[in-house]
Design a protein around this motif. Structure first.
Motif, PDB file in Angstrom:
ATOM      1  N   ARG A  58       0.813  -1.216   0.000  1.00  0.00           N
ATOM      2  CA  ARG A  58       0.000   0.000   0.000  1.00  0.00           C
ATOM      3  C   ARG A  58       0.844   1.263   0.000  1.00  0.00           C
ATOM      4  O   ARG A  58       0.370   2.334  -0.361  1.00  0.00           O
ATOM      5  N   SER A  59       2.103   1.119   0.396  1.00  0.00           N
ATOM      6  CA  SER A  59       3.023   2.264   0.385  1.00  0.00           C
ATOM      7  C   SER A  59       3.773   2.380  -0.930  1.00  0.00           C
ATOM      8  O   SER A  59       4.685   3.197  -1.059  1.00  0.00           O
ATOM      9  N   GLY A  60       3.418   1.541  -1.895  1.00  0.00           N
ATOM     10  CA  GLY A  60       3.986   1.673  -3.228  1.00  0.00           C
ATOM     11  C   GLY A  60       5.259   0.894  -3.476  1.00  0.00           C
ATOM     12  O   GLY A  60       5.919   1.105  -4.503  1.00  0.00           O
ATOM     13  N   LYS A  61       5.601  -0.018  -2.582  1.00  0.00           N
ATOM     14  CA  LYS A  61       6.820  -0.799  -2.756  1.00  0.00           C
ATOM     15  C   LYS A  61       6.497  -2.206  -3.252  1.00  0.00           C
ATOM     16  O   LYS A  61       5.448  -2.765  -2.945  1.00  0.00           O
ATOM     17  N   SER A  62       7.419  -2.763  -4.014  1.00  0.00           N
ATOM     18  CA  SER A  62       7.273  -4.165  -4.402  1.00  0.00           C
ATOM     19  C   SER A  62       7.693  -5.031  -3.219  1.00  0.00           C
ATOM     20  O   SER A  62       8.609  -4.691  -2.470  1.00  0.00           O
ATOM     21  N   VAL A  63       6.997  -6.156  -3.059  1.00  0.00           N
ATOM     22  CA  VAL A  63       7.245  -6.992  -1.888  1.00  0.00           C
ATOM     23  C   VAL A  63       7.007  -8.452  -2.255  1.00  0.00           C
ATOM     24  O   VAL A  63       6.124  -8.769  -3.056  1.00  0.00           O
ATOM     25  N   GLU A 155      -6.271  -9.151  -2.626  1.00  0.00           N
ATOM     26  CA  GLU A 155      -6.705  -7.798  -2.993  1.00  0.00           C
ATOM     27  C   GLU A 155      -5.526  -6.900  -3.329  1.00  0.00           C
ATOM     28  O   GLU A 155      -5.628  -6.045  -4.219  1.00  0.00           O
ATOM     29  N   GLU A 156      -4.425  -7.079  -2.616  1.00  0.00           N
ATOM     30  CA  GLU A 156      -3.257  -6.228  -2.850  1.00  0.00           C
ATOM     31  C   GLU A 156      -2.329  -6.789  -3.932  1.00  0.00           C
ATOM     32  O   GLU A 156      -1.348  -6.137  -4.288  1.00  0.00           O
ATOM     33  N   GLY A 157      -2.632  -7.981  -4.422  1.00  0.00           N
ATOM     34  CA  GLY A 157      -1.792  -8.576  -5.456  1.00  0.00           C
ATOM     35  C   GLY A 157      -0.378  -8.859  -4.995  1.00  0.00           C
ATOM     36  O   GLY A 157       0.590  -8.679  -5.739  1.00  0.00           O
ATOM     37  N   ILE A 158      -0.264  -9.338  -3.770  1.00  0.00           N
ATOM     38  CA  ILE A 158       1.053  -9.586  -3.168  1.00  0.00           C
ATOM     39  C   ILE A 158       1.534 -10.996  -3.515  1.00  0.00           C
ATOM     40  O   ILE A 158       0.782 -11.956  -3.406  1.00  0.00           O
ATOM     41  N   ARG A 159       2.727 -11.087  -3.945  1.00  0.00           N
ATOM     42  CA  ARG A 159       3.319 -12.385  -4.263  1.00  0.00           C
ATOM     43  C   ARG A 159       3.724 -13.105  -2.979  1.00  0.00           C
ATOM     44  O   ARG A 159       4.450 -12.561  -2.135  1.00  0.00           O
ATOM     45  N   VAL A 160       3.257 -14.326  -2.834  1.00  0.00           N
ATOM     46  CA  VAL A 160       3.621 -15.176  -1.701  1.00  0.00           C
ATOM     47  C   VAL A 160       4.180 -16.483  -2.244  1.00  0.00           C
ATOM     48  O   VAL A 160       3.481 -17.223  -2.938  1.00  0.00           O
ATOM     49  N   ASP A 161       5.428 -16.768  -1.960  1.00  0.00           N
ATOM     50  CA  ASP A 161       6.045 -18.042  -2.313  1.00  0.00           C
ATOM     51  C   ASP A 161       6.016 -18.931  -1.076  1.00  0.00           C
ATOM     52  O   ASP A 161       6.702 -18.660  -0.085  1.00  0.00           O
ATOM     53  N   ARG A 162       5.210 -19.987  -1.122  1.00  0.00           N
ATOM     54  CA  ARG A 162       4.978 -20.834   0.042  1.00  0.00           C
ATOM     55  C   ARG A 162       5.861 -22.072   0.027  1.00  0.00           C
ATOM     56  O   ARG A 162       6.408 -22.456  -0.999  1.00  0.00           O
ATOM     57  N   ASP A 163       5.983 -22.665   1.210  1.00  0.00           N
ATOM     58  CA  ASP A 163       6.804 -23.862   1.373  1.00  0.00           C
ATOM     59  C   ASP A 163       8.242 -23.586   0.937  1.00  0.00           C
ATOM     60  O   ASP A 163       8.905 -24.437   0.352  1.00  0.00           O
ATOM     61  N   GLU A 164       8.711 -22.403   1.249  1.00  0.00           N
ATOM     62  CA  GLU A 164      10.083 -21.987   0.937  1.00  0.00           C
ATOM     63  C   GLU A 164      10.834 -21.802   2.259  1.00  0.00           C
ATOM     64  O   GLU A 164      10.527 -20.902   3.045  1.00  0.00           O
ATOM     65  N   PHE A 515       1.856  -8.441  17.298  1.00  0.00           N
ATOM     66  CA  PHE A 515       2.695  -8.822  16.156  1.00  0.00           C
ATOM     67  C   PHE A 515       2.211  -8.145  14.867  1.00  0.00           C
ATOM     68  O   PHE A 515       3.016  -7.734  14.032  1.00  0.00           O
ATOM     69  N   MET A 516       0.898  -8.040  14.686  1.00  0.00           N
ATOM     70  CA  MET A 516       0.374  -7.338  13.506  1.00  0.00           C
ATOM     71  C   MET A 516       0.765  -5.862  13.543  1.00  0.00           C
ATOM     72  O   MET A 516       1.152  -5.285  12.520  1.00  0.00           O
ATOM     73  N   ILE A 517       0.648  -5.264  14.719  1.00  0.00           N
ATOM     74  CA  ILE A 517       1.043  -3.855  14.883  1.00  0.00           C
ATOM     75  C   ILE A 517       2.511  -3.677  14.542  1.00  0.00           C
ATOM     76  O   ILE A 517       2.889  -2.763  13.783  1.00  0.00           O
ATOM     77  N   LEU A 518       3.357  -4.515  15.085  1.00  0.00           N
ATOM     78  CA  LEU A 518       4.798  -4.382  14.863  1.00  0.00           C
ATOM     79  C   LEU A 518       5.174  -4.709  13.425  1.00  0.00           C
ATOM     80  O   LEU A 518       6.115  -4.113  12.878  1.00  0.00           O
ATOM     81  N   GLY A 519       4.444  -5.633  12.796  1.00  0.00           N
ATOM     82  CA  GLY A 519       4.702  -5.928  11.391  1.00  0.00           C
ATOM     83  C   GLY A 519       4.448  -4.717  10.515  1.00  0.00           C
ATOM     84  O   GLY A 519       5.253  -4.383   9.631  1.00  0.00           O
ATOM     85  N   GLN A 520       3.319  -4.039  10.757  1.00  0.00           N
ATOM     86  CA  GLN A 520       3.021  -2.835   9.976  1.00  0.00           C
ATOM     87  C   GLN A 520       4.048  -1.742  10.237  1.00  0.00           C
ATOM     88  O   GLN A 520       4.537  -1.095   9.297  1.00  0.00           O
ATOM     89  N   SER A 521       4.407  -1.533  11.490  1.00  0.00           N
ATOM     90  CA  SER A 521       5.370  -0.479  11.811  1.00  0.00           C
ATOM     91  C   SER A 521       6.741  -0.776  11.223  1.00  0.00           C
ATOM     92  O   SER A 521       7.437   0.136  10.739  1.00  0.00           O
ATOM     93  N   ALA A 522       7.138  -2.046  11.240  1.00  0.00           N
ATOM     94  CA  ALA A 522       8.433  -2.419  10.654  1.00  0.00           C
ATOM     95  C   ALA A 522       8.451  -2.160   9.158  1.00  0.00           C
ATOM     96  O   ALA A 522       9.436  -1.637   8.604  1.00  0.00           O
ATOM     97  N   ALA A 523       7.361  -2.497   8.473  1.00  0.00           N
ATOM     98  CA  ALA A 523       7.304  -2.279   7.024  1.00  0.00           C
ATOM     99  C   ALA A 523       7.307  -0.790   6.697  1.00  0.00           C
ATOM    100  O   ALA A 523       7.951  -0.360   5.729  1.00  0.00           O
ATOM    101  N   ALA A 524       6.591   0.007   7.494  1.00  0.00           N
ATOM    102  CA  ALA A 524       6.592   1.454   7.269  1.00  0.00           C
ATOM    103  C   ALA A 524       7.995   2.024   7.412  1.00  0.00           C
ATOM    104  O   ALA A 524       8.414   2.903   6.643  1.00  0.00           O
ATOM    105  N   ALA A 525       8.739   1.515   8.378  1.00  0.00           N
ATOM    106  CA  ALA A 525      10.119   1.958   8.554  1.00  0.00           C
ATOM    107  C   ALA A 525      10.994   1.514   7.388  1.00  0.00           C
ATOM    108  O   ALA A 525      11.869   2.274   6.928  1.00  0.00           O
ATOM    109  N   ALA A 526      10.766   0.306   6.888  1.00  0.00           N
ATOM    110  CA  ALA A 526      11.532  -0.180   5.745  1.00  0.00           C
ATOM    111  C   ALA A 526      11.306   0.704   4.527  1.00  0.00           C
ATOM    112  O   ALA A 526      12.245   0.996   3.770  1.00  0.00           O
ATOM    113  N   VAL A 527      10.069   1.137   4.327  1.00  0.00           N
ATOM    114  CA  VAL A 527       9.742   2.025   3.210  1.00  0.00           C
ATOM    115  C   VAL A 527      10.506   3.342   3.341  1.00  0.00           C
ATOM    116  O   VAL A 527      11.107   3.840   2.365  1.00  0.00           O
TER     117      VAL A 527
END
Length: 556
Positions: A58-63, A155-164, A515-527
């Motif tokens: 949602r912040s415009g980064k590929s993930v 909905e966000e079209g996020i690529r998820v590679d599973r069993d990796e 954990f959800m809160i910290l996940g969002q905050s970590a990603a915002a910082a990464a951006v």
């Protein structure tokens, strides 16, 4: 007949969903290649991983989410449906969106298959389970939570590679203090500008050479009252209230100790050790006949594993059903309760650092232990008749975990590695004795550690140790510094699950909404680190705070 038709319809839907999930996994694998690249690479399939991925996209980064798990959401979709939340008013951002989406689901007639909505007791923790005023629902079935995560990804079209699975020996390539790429056991390599370790185990963090701790710190390390060995501290009901012998022949040490009782000294009060709190599966059970499967008897069933429970029953203990917490559609989130229950005390010490193969063995042993426990209570003649007859009315929920014999996909890793990062959260910050710098989210749940060991007291009777429950006296802030390694360890990694924290502080932080809160905050910082071409340690906090607040995150 109506219920039967609904069940058949649901079964069809679940089968189709399973096929779609498997197809999705295959498609995702086909997209993988030796040079997959994105701005942000997230390792893990937990609730924190999905929150982080949505925030990044949602912040415009590929993930790319590189997930060892096939099923997304970790414990949030793995049976922990009676959410440990604390003060819900401090849960904002994507975490609150998750619980709002759950509310939207249960606000439809189609959600209530085995139970009428008006018959559901709406029991929650501190607030109603279905909170119409705040349009949130905190209590839910596992498959509902998993679908919410899948919807967000789709909905966000996020690529998820599973069993990796990360190649923990040779799969992390570093250059000039930064992770350049990670490679999985399948041979796929993922390159990025920023990396997040959103696993319960902290494997990426450890493989990158970031400092961490396993076990309980001694009292003197951070000046904490509730860390280290806590012999004689009995905060909950998860201890032996009667004098019960730990020996095969009661009162006779020469007969040997019963299974899962340690003969070693538990350690001096407040001393540190390398032991960790017990794991279990959060079971989804049902007492609705059309949706109930009788408890299976494991192949290696040994009633001696539950002899202490039989002796506890004989002493008059009657609170077996206290943690059969109700979730919708006549199901439970069943958690550990009492002196011998689903917590497999002392059998997980090597899990955090173990190989994948060894972890599978530990997980299987926990599964067999817990299945045997259910079988014992439902069938062993030493169980009081009133408890046994009620237990026989329960079973595994037929419409949950349908591709895993109705058993949860995720074991409850309550604690594994914990990073030693830029700032270490301790009980002193949670109790507001010390200030917390640069807050990026809040927690509020009790500092809660499950039992760590079962030992023999000097008087010759058995007891559990390590179960602690201390109120934080209201919400507390969590520091951005607890998400980032020391700069000399790694400059482009954030860790929103195995955060920089002491054992007892992690006992509160380790809740799924946090954990959800910290996940969002970590990603915002990464951006922000990408946009500013800087390290995660040098992200401007005031800018990060403004971004988080604008997105509904509650930071103070």
């Amino acid at each position: 007949m109506a219920h039967k038709k609904k069940f058949l319809d649901l079964t069809f839907i679940l089968v189709i969903a399973g096929l779609m999930a498997l197809t999705g996994c295959k498609d995702s694998k086909e997209k993988s290649n030796m040079g997959a690249t994105a701005d942000i690479i997230i390792y893990g399939g937990t609730s924190a991983a999905i929150s982080a991925a949505v925030e990044a996209k949602r912040s415009g980064k590929s993930v790319i989410v590189v997930s060892p798990d096939i099923h997304l959401g970790g414990l949030s979709s793995g049976g922990l449906g009676f959410t440990d939340t604390g003060d819900k008013s401090v849960i904002g951002g994507l975490a609150r969106e998750f619980y709002h989406r759950v509310w939207q689901h249960y606000n439809t007639e189609e959600a209530w298959i085995w139970q009428k909505k008006e018959e559901y007791g709406n029991k929650g923790q501190g607030t109603p389970a279905m909170d119409g005023e705040n349009r949130t629902m905190w209590i839910f079935e596992p498959h509902v939570a998993e679908q919410v995560f899948e919807d967000l990804i789709s909905e966000e079209g996020i690529r998820v590679d599973r069993d990796e699975w990360l190649d923990r020996e040779n799969g992390v390539k570093m250059k000039d203090g930064k992770i350049i790429s990670i490679t999985t056991l399948s041979g796929n390599t993922y390159s990025g500008k920023m990396f997040l370790d959103a696993t319960y185990e902290g494997d990426l963090m450890a493989s990158a050479g970031v400092r961490y701790h396993v076990g309980r710190e001694g009292k003197e390390v951070y000046g904490e009252e509730w860390n280290g060995v806590q012999t004689g501290v009995l905060h909950h009901k998860h201890w032996f209230q009667a004098d019960i012998s730990p020996y095969v022949v009661p009162g006779d040490p020469s007969s040997g100790l019963l299974p899962r009782v340690s003969g070693e000294h538990p350690g001096e009060r407040h001393s540190g050790d390398d032991k960790i709190q017990a794991y279990c599966f959060r079971m989804c059970m049902s007492n609705y006949p059309e949706n109930r499967i009788p408890f299976p008897k494991p192949e290696d069933y040994d009633p001696m594993n539950y002899e202490l429970l039989a002796r506890s029953f004989e002493s008059g203990r009657k609170d077996w059903f206290e943690k059969f917490d109700p979730i919708p559609n006549h199901k439970t989130d069943t958690n550990n309760h009492g002196p011998l229950s689903s917590d497999n005390i002392g059998m997980n010490y090597d899990y955090p650092e173990a190989t994948y193969e060894r972890r599978k063995e530990i997980i299987k042993e926990h599964e067999n232990y817990q299945k045997g426990l259910l079988w014992f209570v439902a069938n062993d003649p030493r169980v009081p008749e009133d408890i046994q007859s009620e237990m026989q009315s329960w079973g595994l929920a037929k419409d949950e975990f349908v591709d895993n014999d109705n058993w949860p996909h995720q074991i409850y890793v309550r604690e594994a590695r914990r990073m030693i990062g830029e700032f270490v959260m301790t009980e002193n910050e949670l109790l507001k004795k010390s200030p917390t710098p640069n807050p990026i989210g809040l927690g509020s749940y009790t500092m809660d550690s499950h039992n760590v060991q079962r030992y023999v007291k000097p008087d010759g009777f058995v007891q559990n140790e390590g179960d602690i429950g201390v109120s934080t006296n209201g919400p507390y802030t969590i520091s951005y510094g607890s998400l980032v390694p020391k700069k000399e360890d790694c400059e482009n990694l954030l860790v929103p699950v195995c955060v920089s924290s002491s054992h007892i502080a992690f006992g509160s932080i380790r809740m799924e909404p946090v954990f959800m809160i910290l996940g969002q905050s970590a990603a915002a910082a990464a951006v922000l680190a990408i946009d500013g071409d800087t390290t995660v340690q040098e992200v401007d906090y005031n800018t990060l705070k403004r971004v988080l607040v604008a997105k509904g995150q509650i930071v103070e």
